[in-house]
Structures are given as structure tokens and as C-alpha cells.
Design a protein around this motif. Structure first.
Motif, mmCIF file in Angstrom:
data_model
loop_
_atom_site.group_PDB
_atom_site.id
_atom_site.type_symbol
_atom_site.label_atom_id
_atom_site.label_comp_id
_atom_site.label_asym_id
_atom_site.label_seq_id
_atom_site.Cartn_x
_atom_site.Cartn_y
_atom_site.Cartn_z
ATOM 1 N N ASP A 94 -8.985 -14.555 3.270
ATOM 2 C CA ASP A 94 -10.305 -14.492 4.168
ATOM 3 C C ASP A 94 -11.337 -13.109 3.881
ATOM 4 O O ASP A 94 -11.991 -12.982 4.905
ATOM 5 C CB ASP A 94 -9.978 -14.882 5.753
ATOM 6 N N GLU A 95 -10.943 -12.307 3.078
ATOM 7 C CA GLU A 95 -11.530 -11.126 2.814
ATOM 8 C C GLU A 95 -12.476 -11.267 1.385
ATOM 9 O O GLU A 95 -12.359 -11.982 0.599
ATOM 10 C CB GLU A 95 -10.601 -10.160 2.771
ATOM 11 N N PRO A 96 -13.275 -10.092 1.200
ATOM 12 C CA PRO A 96 -13.911 -10.263 -0.008
ATOM 13 C C PRO A 96 -12.952 -9.870 -1.171
ATOM 14 O O PRO A 96 -12.042 -9.424 -0.633
ATOM 15 C CB PRO A 96 -15.042 -8.972 0.048
ATOM 16 N N ASP A 97 -13.288 -10.207 -2.430
ATOM 17 C CA ASP A 97 -12.538 -10.077 -3.531
ATOM 18 C C ASP A 97 -12.092 -8.632 -3.695
ATOM 19 O O ASP A 97 -10.804 -8.412 -4.023
ATOM 20 C CB ASP A 97 -13.252 -10.649 -4.837
ATOM 21 N N HIS A 98 -12.672 -7.737 -3.364
ATOM 22 C CA HIS A 98 -12.234 -6.240 -3.601
ATOM 23 C C HIS A 98 -11.118 -5.894 -2.722
ATOM 24 O O HIS A 98 -10.489 -4.935 -2.964
ATOM 25 C CB HIS A 98 -13.430 -5.370 -3.448
ATOM 26 N N ALA A 99 -11.053 -6.653 -1.715
ATOM 27 C CA ALA A 99 -9.962 -6.043 -0.845
ATOM 28 C C ALA A 99 -8.494 -6.363 -1.410
ATOM 29 O O ALA A 99 -7.642 -5.630 -1.539
ATOM 30 C CB ALA A 99 -9.757 -7.144 0.623
ATOM 31 N N LEU A 100 -8.340 -7.404 -2.374
ATOM 32 C CA LEU A 100 -7.198 -7.676 -2.940
ATOM 33 C C LEU A 100 -6.998 -6.569 -3.982
ATOM 34 O O LEU A 100 -5.929 -6.094 -4.243
ATOM 35 C CB LEU A 100 -7.337 -9.085 -3.654
ATOM 36 N N ALA A 101 -8.007 -6.366 -4.523
ATOM 37 C CA ALA A 101 -7.967 -5.038 -5.707
ATOM 38 C C ALA A 101 -7.556 -3.999 -4.952
ATOM 39 O O ALA A 101 -6.720 -3.330 -5.726
ATOM 40 C CB ALA A 101 -9.236 -4.854 -6.070
ATOM 41 N N ILE A 102 -8.006 -3.712 -3.672
ATOM 42 C CA ILE A 102 -7.670 -2.488 -3.057
ATOM 43 C C ILE A 102 -5.897 -2.511 -2.786
ATOM 44 O O ILE A 102 -4.992 -1.468 -3.087
ATOM 45 C CB ILE A 102 -8.365 -2.212 -1.829
ATOM 46 N N LEU A 103 -5.685 -3.592 -2.152
ATOM 47 C CA LEU A 103 -4.210 -3.642 -2.027
ATOM 48 C C LEU A 103 -3.337 -3.450 -3.326
ATOM 49 O O LEU A 103 -2.183 -2.835 -3.490
ATOM 50 C CB LEU A 103 -3.792 -5.096 -1.528
ATOM 51 N N LEU A 104 -3.657 -4.394 -4.443
ATOM 52 C CA LEU A 104 -2.773 -4.042 -5.540
ATOM 53 C C LEU A 104 -2.990 -2.790 -6.281
ATOM 54 O O LEU A 104 -1.884 -2.122 -6.768
ATOM 55 C CB LEU A 104 -3.600 -5.098 -6.625
ATOM 56 N N PHE A 105 -4.013 -2.134 -6.208
ATOM 57 C CA PHE A 105 -4.214 -0.488 -6.781
ATOM 58 C C PHE A 105 -2.892 0.376 -5.739
ATOM 59 O O PHE A 105 -2.521 1.091 -6.169
ATOM 60 C CB PHE A 105 -5.599 -0.036 -6.372
ATOM 61 N N ILE A 106 -3.107 0.106 -4.541
ATOM 62 C CA ILE A 106 -2.027 0.950 -3.689
ATOM 63 C C ILE A 106 -0.866 0.243 -4.126
ATOM 64 O O ILE A 106 0.085 1.419 -4.206
ATOM 65 C CB ILE A 106 -2.425 0.438 -2.202
#
Length: 152
Positions: A94-106
Motif C-alpha cells: 500500500d506504499e509507492p514502489d520506492h518504499a520497498l527499495a528503501i526497505l531493501l537498501f536498509i
């Protein structure tokens, strides 16, 4: 950005009998970043002062991994801590696509650069079709899950 993702595995491909300190997270409680912060803080034992933002998440995750999963299920042999995400297909849907990228980067920072001995494992559990869709989302975010590629 593309990163080595040997630290991401389907739970079904985790080696049988691997003894690892771990935390269980419910992905269905992580559809938004706000809910993800609450779920991970509860399950990984983040301190009460956790700021519920990505920078604070990174700091608290680093502390949890550095402690070797002391709050998780611990075993005799020292091992990499693992986060098992059940209903993983729901992660940040339920978030914009970039939120998953941030999680995976962290998470990739926490896992470190050594693909043969990561400091953190992310084990994903869901139905094959939902894992396949998650693998596609992860690839689009720049973190193609290596062990999923044969299944995608």
C-alpha cells in the motif's frame, strides 16, 4: 541500483536444519511503512524511543543485528540472525514502489557485502505465486532476489 541479494531467500529454500537466531514478522501487518515500523519494532524489540522513520529503523535494525538476535530464538552455535517474513507478498503493497527499495537498501546494509556469510538473512514465506510477484517487485526496486530467479 542493483545489489547482491544472496541474503534474501524463500523460506522453503533455507537449508534444512540451519540453526539461526531469528525473528518472525507478519508481512500482512507491513502493508504501509507506518505499520511496518510498528510490526518490526515489536518483533525485533526496538527500544521505546524508536522514531518510526527510515533512519531510526536503520539504526535500530543495526543494533538488533549487532546484538546477534539476542531477543530472538537463540541456539548454541553462533549464526547469522534471520528475519522470517510470513505473508511476505504483502510487504509495503500500500506504499509507492520506492518504499520497498528503501526497505531493501536498509536490509542490504545490515546484511553486509559478504554473500557467503551475510550478517542478516531475510527469509520470505508465502505462496509461490505471491513470492513470484514479490520477486518481480524486488527486481523493479533494484534488488533482484538471486535464489528466486529460477522461480520467477
Amino acid at each position: 541500483m542493483t545489489s547482491t541479494t544472496a541474503w534474501i531467500r524463500p523460506l522453503s529454500e533455507a537449508a534444512a536444519g540451519v540453526r539461526t537466531a531469528r525473528w518472525d514478522v507478519d508481512g500482512s501487518c507491513c502493508r504501509t511503512s507506518r505499520d511496518l515500523f510498528t510490526e518490526w519494532a515489536t518483533r525485533l524489540g526496538f527500544p521505546d524511543h524508536f522514531g518510526r522513520n527510515w533512519d531510526a529503523f536503520r539504526d535500530c535494525l543495526h543494533d538488533a543485528v549487532s546484538n546477534g538476535g539476542a531477543e530472538a530464538v537463540c541456539h548454541d552455535a553462533p549464526t547469522s540472525p534471520a528475519v522470517v517474513v510470513r505473508e511476505a507478498g504483502d510487504l509495503l503493497t500500500d506504499e509507492p514502489d520506492h518504499a520497498l527499495a528503501i526497505l531493501l537498501f536498509i536490509l542490504s546494509e545490515a546484511a553486509g557485502d559478504d554473500s557467503t556469510a551475510p550478517r542478516l538473512l531475510l527469509l520470505l514465506d508465502d505462496t509461490p505465486d505471491r513470492l513470484s510477484h514479490l520477486a518481480q517487485r524486488m527486481t523493479e526496486a533494484g534488488f533482484p532476489p538471486v535464489s528466486f530467479q529460477a522461480h520467477s
